[in-house]
Design an enzyme around this catalytic site. Structure first.
Site, mmCIF file in Angstrom:
data_model
loop_
_atom_site.group_PDB
_atom_site.id
_atom_site.type_symbol
_atom_site.label_atom_id
_atom_site.label_comp_id
_atom_site.label_asym_id
_atom_site.label_seq_id
_atom_site.Cartn_x
_atom_site.Cartn_y
_atom_site.Cartn_z
ATOM 1 N N GLY A 44 43.500 34.877 42.554
ATOM 2 C CA GLY A 44 43.881 33.562 43.078
ATOM 3 C C GLY A 44 44.247 33.605 44.551
ATOM 4 O O GLY A 44 43.875 32.710 45.321
ATOM 5 N N CYS A 45 44.946 34.648 44.957
ATOM 6 C CA CYS A 45 45.373 34.767 46.354
ATOM 7 C C CYS A 45 44.178 35.039 47.269
ATOM 8 O O CYS A 45 44.141 34.584 48.416
ATOM 9 C CB CYS A 45 46.412 35.880 46.494
ATOM 10 S SG CYS A 45 47.887 35.593 45.479
ATOM 11 N N THR A 46 43.211 35.772 46.752
ATOM 12 C CA THR A 46 41.982 36.025 47.516
ATOM 13 C C THR A 46 41.210 34.734 47.726
ATOM 14 O O THR A 46 40.784 34.417 48.849
ATOM 15 C CB THR A 46 41.104 37.062 46.789
ATOM 16 O OG1 THR A 46 41.805 38.309 46.722
ATOM 17 C CG2 THR A 46 39.784 37.262 47.518
ATOM 18 N N SER A 49 43.112 32.410 50.198
ATOM 19 C CA SER A 49 43.050 32.906 51.577
ATOM 20 C C SER A 49 41.655 32.715 52.172
ATOM 21 O O SER A 49 41.511 32.375 53.360
ATOM 22 C CB SER A 49 43.449 34.389 51.626
ATOM 23 O OG SER A 49 44.796 34.547 51.223
#
Length: 200
Positions: A44-46, A49
């Site tokens: 999710g963070c990838t 970002s």
């Protein structure tokens, strides 16, 4: 509107391994987007970002700087930033100072267990250093588009002159040299005593 205590933290720079300090006050005059995410290199963070990366040029057009924040180390941030080719910096908040100020540390369920961590959240701070918009419990899909739309609206509204500036401009006695646009002289028509009495 909410303002914040100036907290100084370390963040990445254009050169891996060469770190720089971050303070919100250093970016007065620009809109700031702070997105808090749980952990580097997770799915999710990838995705989130990468979304901010791909829209970065549009944010720049609205005089906006972007910073990602997590509790990861600067070394981890350097790797994450390089792998994704992020054009903005990542702030390391290992002591949760900025996380606490923005109240993003929460108890969350992960794999059936309660864990303490960052709740995915994004904040927009205006050019005066005031919080003007926030998203909590962020769902990654379409999130970056929503943040961009908010920033663009904010940018347009801040470019409109203050009403007092417009008023002062209208009240200025600017000479008009074009006879066609000069104000016409007032014409007074004679009024009979009867009309004058009726108007009283």
């Amino acid at each position: 509107m909410t303002t914040f205590t100036d907290i100084e933290l370390s963040m990445t720079s254009a050169t891996a391994g060469a770190y720089q300090s971050f303070k919100l006050s250093d970016f007065r005059g620009q809109t700031v987007v702070l997105y808090f995410y749980p952990k580097d290199s997770t799915p999710g963070c990838t995705t989130e970002s990468m979304g901010f990366r791909d829209a970065y040029a549009e944010f720049e057009k609205s005089n906006t700087v972007i910073f990602g924040i997590s509790r990861d180390s600067l070394k981890s941030h350097d790797k994450f930033k390089a792998n994704l080719g992020l054009p903005f910096e990542l702030i390391s908040d290992t002591d949760e100072l900025l996380c606490q100020q923005f109240d993003v540390i929460k108890q969350k369920m992960m794999y059936g267990k309660q864990v303490r961590g960052i709740e995915r959240s994004t904040f927009v701070i205006n050019t005066q250093g005031e919080l003007v918009h926030e998203w909590r419990k962020v769902k990654v899909d379409n999130h970056v588009a929503e943040v961009l739309a908010t920033v663009q609206t904010l940018s347009k509204s801040s470019s409109i002159p203050h009403p007092s500036i417009l008023r002062d401009a209208l009240q200025k006695d600017t000479p008009c040299h074009d006879p066609k646009h000069r104000p016409k002289k007032a014409v007074y028509l004679p009024i009979s005593p009867t009309q004058a009495h009726q108007n009283q």
